[in-house]
Motif scaffolding. Structure first.
Motif: not given
Length: 149
Positions: A112, A115-117, A131-132, A135-136
């Motif tokens: 992790a 910034n959720m990256r 990058n977020r 991510k999905n």
């Protein structure tokens, strides 16, 4: 895996049969390589080289030029990130940012980041950022590969 090769001069067309007990990552990659003629040419210091997608760790775009990053070398290629993903997605390439696509089979570790990256540690010790916004898609790609085993 055992491979048999036979030269038959009288054949009208070359062909290949693949026999397997179970459809797995190795079989999927072999089929993807043979079905689409996935070799590519890269340029480094003015010299052209034939590259195999399996030796590429990631593709990255810098200053509107796309590069194939190998274990220790970097080659400029004549297409963009989206084309790389479309052409080599079956071999494990997935987009991780607007300017990069990674070979999931070269990823050793996910950690992790702020910034959720996420940071991806590659087999060669290099780190790239997931990058977020991608991510999905990346995690779904990994999940699909696991269920195909």
């Amino acid at each position: 895996m055992k491979i048999n090769q036979f030269r038959e001069p009288g054949l009208e067309e070359d062909y290949m049969d693949v026999h397997y007990r179970e459809y797995n990552d190795e079989i999927r990659r072999i089929l993807a390589l043979t079905e689409s003629g996935n070799t590519l040419w890269g340029k480094r210091e003015g010299v052209q080289a034939c590259l195999s997608p399996e030796e590429i760790y990631y593709f990255e775009t810098v200053d509107r030029k796309c590069f194939a990053c190998l274990k220790e070398e970097v080659y400029q290629v004549e297409f963009g990130i989206q084309s790389a993903v479309e052409r080599f997605g079956a071999l494990g390439f997935v987009r991780i940012s607007k300017s990069a696509a990674v070979n999931v089979y070269k990823v050793r570790q996910l950690t992790a980041d702020m910034n959720m990256r996420m940071q991806l540690l590659l087999d060669n010790g290099e780190k790239v950022v997931l990058n977020r916004g991608y991510k999905n898609e990346f995690l779904q790609f990994i999940k699909e590969r696991r269920t195909q085993k």
